[in-house]
Design an enzyme around this catalytic site. Structure first.
Site, mmCIF file in Angstrom:
data_model
loop_
_atom_site.group_PDB
_atom_site.id
_atom_site.type_symbol
_atom_site.label_atom_id
_atom_site.label_comp_id
_atom_site.label_asym_id
_atom_site.label_seq_id
_atom_site.Cartn_x
_atom_site.Cartn_y
_atom_site.Cartn_z
ATOM 1 N N SER A 112 0.794 -1.219 0.000
ATOM 2 C CA SER A 112 0.000 0.000 0.000
ATOM 3 C C SER A 112 0.832 1.278 0.000
ATOM 4 C CB SER A 112 -0.952 -0.030 1.186
ATOM 5 O OG SER A 112 -1.888 0.988 1.075
ATOM 6 N N HIS A 113 0.677 2.092 1.035
ATOM 7 C CA HIS A 113 1.341 3.401 1.091
ATOM 8 C C HIS A 113 2.757 3.298 1.639
ATOM 9 C CE1 HIS A 113 -0.541 2.351 4.803
ATOM 10 N NE2 HIS A 113 0.296 3.141 5.439
ATOM 11 N N ASP A 276 -2.505 6.414 -3.411
ATOM 12 C CA ASP A 276 -1.359 5.774 -2.758
ATOM 13 C C ASP A 276 -0.779 4.635 -3.601
ATOM 14 O OD1 ASP A 276 -3.394 3.912 -2.384
ATOM 15 O OD2 ASP A 276 -2.591 3.240 -0.464
ATOM 16 N N ASP A 278 -1.092 1.429 -3.869
ATOM 17 C CA ASP A 278 -1.956 0.426 -4.506
ATOM 18 C C ASP A 278 -3.289 1.005 -4.969
ATOM 19 O OD1 ASP A 278 -2.739 0.794 -1.858
ATOM 20 O OD2 ASP A 278 -3.572 -1.215 -1.692
ATOM 21 N N ASP A 280 -5.811 2.572 -3.446
ATOM 22 C CA ASP A 280 -7.074 2.540 -2.702
ATOM 23 C C ASP A 280 -7.305 3.771 -1.840
ATOM 24 O OD1 ASP A 280 -5.184 1.874 -0.818
ATOM 25 O OD2 ASP A 280 -6.110 -0.028 -0.225
ATOM 26 N N ARG A 281 -6.272 4.607 -1.680
ATOM 27 C CA ARG A 281 -6.461 5.824 -0.888
ATOM 28 C C ARG A 281 -6.603 7.040 -1.787
ATOM 29 N NH1 ARG A 281 -2.901 5.691 4.590
ATOM 30 N NH2 ARG A 281 -3.218 3.498 5.057
ATOM 31 N N GLU A 362 -12.663 5.809 5.868
ATOM 32 C CA GLU A 362 -11.740 5.832 6.990
ATOM 33 C C GLU A 362 -10.997 7.158 6.990
ATOM 34 O OE1 GLU A 362 -9.945 1.910 8.304
ATOM 35 O OE2 GLU A 362 -9.654 1.836 6.141
ATOM 36 N N LYS A 375 -11.503 -0.002 -0.510
ATOM 37 C CA LYS A 375 -11.568 1.436 -0.695
ATOM 38 C C LYS A 375 -10.990 1.756 -2.064
ATOM 39 C CE LYS A 375 -7.441 2.244 2.198
ATOM 40 N NZ LYS A 375 -7.171 1.045 3.012
ATOM 41 N N ARG A 495 -0.980 5.688 17.098
ATOM 42 C CA ARG A 495 -1.828 6.680 16.432
ATOM 43 C C ARG A 495 -2.749 7.304 17.470
ATOM 44 N NH1 ARG A 495 -0.370 5.603 11.337
ATOM 45 N NH2 ARG A 495 -0.677 3.534 10.407
#
Ligand code: VG1
Ligand code: CO
Length: 542
Positions: A112-113, A276, A278, A280-281, A362, A375, A495
């Site tokens: 991902s990111h 991002d 992949d 999805d963001r 999200e 997403k 977080r």
């Protein structure tokens, strides 16, 4: 010929928020990829002759892992694999292809990111037939299997030519190298008013889409430039690179700072967007107006009916627990249900399958709908374009009007990265131990109203997922949430999510960190972050 290869189990492969993520050298150990994929297959049933979708975000080691996955799928008895040309499939496109071709499932290669390259991160994730991430029942079984596995099966075949579209065979299995964009682009055309968006661009609307040298480049170019008529050059960093050009493909205010600065400058285009690693963001920034992901979810929910695919309205909205309550106010006004789930897209799958929710989101820049089960970065961008094309107002005005109608949820996330894992776990454990004593106590000028550790009861299958984050609510409705990341590959990431609702429109123009200053102080002192982790300040503020 199929080879049966003896292997030794690996420990410590417990999948986090989103599949298995490790540093590339970990994946490069002999049999590591094979062990994980065989453990996935061993945890599934009745896939003989079925279709498996395989693709990834193009990062370093993508092609090697894909070759292994294809040969293992052949050995396992799958009837067909659909693999994206060049080994490319964005995560939402993989979800789309799984659904459209009624595949048994899919293997998505991505971290991902997270950064890529020989010393960066890699990941493997299994998605089920609905197109979404495997639920915990399956990921837990895979984890157990990785601890016991003794052998894996792989076809003794040459590598598949991933760069040529069309069909070849390995053993009895058909390998179909497909266009990674086609099915996805077609689906987008059914959801959004492409004519209206074309008119928008034809009328001089300007945009910059930063694909961050990651997977969305080919998708964004095909859809925004070739189909919708955005001028050439609208999409930048459009070629997926194995190391993402050395950058973090994370579309936030830190890693997409150039885009942010452009949108705040005198030369700003009407819209800035990014996606991002992949795909999805999403990041959405209007001219002079950043849209927080939590606000974007609420604004999309409030406006989705203008897009043809959503003209019947929404069945419900789902958001992850740490995401701000902005969407809740829209759901209330629309008279539809709002579901609060643990972090990670896998928890939305049941709600979407059962028709309880249409739009999900999200705070981490993920938004999507029931069109797939992941997403979807480009989907969110197209939704905004459709809304802008219909409402014919600048982003900033849409945002201001939304706040005036629903109130503003000031919101920020503070990340403390690569913290000592024991210290981070101790911090959470200590908060957990204080949950009962916190209510009624005064912190600064605020009084704690309630505190708990979020547990999710899935309304569809009745499963319970506990320990999903410490929530501290104050009497004025403000909230601080603490949780540990499940996607990092080094140490722990703490977080901290901070939120305050402001109904008064005359107070909607305050800078976010300033608006939340007192809560930010409390967020640090309450668990003594500095004392426990040695960090006086967060590494990333979004
Ligand atoms: C993060 C985000 C979470 C997201 C997950 C996967 O998880 O907070 O909202 O679903 O990444 O996104 P965590 O456990 O690190 O907080 V992606 O784009 O990495 O698939
Ligand atoms: Co992603």
């Amino acid at each position: 010929m199929i080879r049966v290869v003896a292997t030794t189990p690996f420990e410590g492969q417990k999948p986090g928020t989103s599949g298995l993520r490790k540093k590339v050298p970990v994946f490069q150990q002999p049999h590591y990829v094979e062990n994980f994929i065989q453990s996935v297959f061993d945890s599934l049933e009745a896939y003989e002759g079925e279709t498996l979708v395989i693709g990834g975000d193009g990062r370093f080691y993508n092609r090697e892992a894909i070759q292994t996955a294809i040969k293992m799928a052949a050995a396992a008895g799958f009837g067909r694999v659909l693999v994206g040309k060049g080994g490319i499939l964005s995560t939402p496109a993989a979800s789309c292809v799984i659904r459209k071709h009624e595949a048994f499932g899919g293997i998505i290669l991505s971290a991902s990111h997270n950064p890529g390259g020989p010393h960066g991160d890699f990941g493997i994730k299994y998605n089920i037939g609905n197109g979404g991430p495997a639920p915990e029942k399956i990921t837990d079984a895979v984890f157990e299997r990785t601890k016991e596995i003794k052998e894996f099966r792989i076809a003794d075949a040459g590598d598949v030519d991933l760069d040529t579209l069309g069909i070849t065979r390995i053993e009895d299995m058909v390998v179909d190298v497909i266009d990674p964009v086609e099915d996805y682009a077609e689906l987008m055309g059914t959801l959004f008013d492409f004519d209206a968006i074309r008119d928008l661009f034809a009328g001089g609307f300007t945009m910059r889409f930063d694909a961050m040298s990651a997977v969305t480049g080919p998708y964004a170019k095909a859809i925004l430039e070739d189909t919708l008529g955005a001028p050439a050059g609208t999409v930048i960093n459009a070629v997926p690179l194995p190391d993402f050009g050395g950058h973090h493909p994370d579309p936030n205010l830190v890693h997409a700072k150039d885009l942010y600065d452009l949108l705040m400058s005198d030369d700003a285009p009407d819209l800035g967007a990014a996606s991002d690693g992949d795909g999805d963001r999403n990041l959405i920034i209007g001219r002079g107006q950043f849209v927080t992901p939590s606000d974007s979810l609420a604004m999309i929910a409030a406006n989705a009916h203008v897009a043809p695919g959503y003209k019947a309205g929404l069945k419900g909205i789902a958001r992850s627990m740490p995401t701000s309550g902005a969407a809740d106010r829209v759901a209330q006004q629309l008279g539809i249900a709002l579901y609060e789930t643990p972090t990670g897209w896998k928890f939305f799958g049941n709600l979407l399958d059962a028709g309880l929710a249409t739009v999900c989101g999200e705070e981490s820049a993920g938004t999507g709908s029931d069109h797939v089960r992941e997403k979807d970065g480009l989907w969110a961008v197209l939704m905004w374009l459709n809304v802008l094309a219909v409402r014919k107002q600048p982003v900033a005005q849409i945002v201001r009007e939304h706040w005036a109608t629903y109130g503003r949820n000031y919101y920020t996330r503070h990340d403390y990265e690569e913290v000592d894992a024991a210290a981070a776990e101790g911090l959470i454990a200590d908060l957990r131990a204080r949950l009962e004593e916190l209510p009624g106590s005064r912190l600064g000028d605020l009084v704690v109203e309630k505190a708990d550790d979020f547990a999710y009861h899935d309304p569809v299958d009745g499963s319970v997922t506990s320990k999903q984050g410490i929530r501290v609510y104050f009497a004025d409705g403000s909230r601080i949430v603490y949780r540990l990341s499940g996607t990092g590959t080094a140490g722990a990431t703490l977080r901290v999510y901070i939120e305050r609702f402001e109904p008064d429109a005359t107070r909607h123009g305050i800078e976010t960190q300033a608006a939340l200053a007192d809560l930010i102080d409390i967020s640090r002192s309450l668990p003594d972050i500095a004392g426990r982790t040695g960090r006086a300040k967060p590494d990333v503020i979004t």
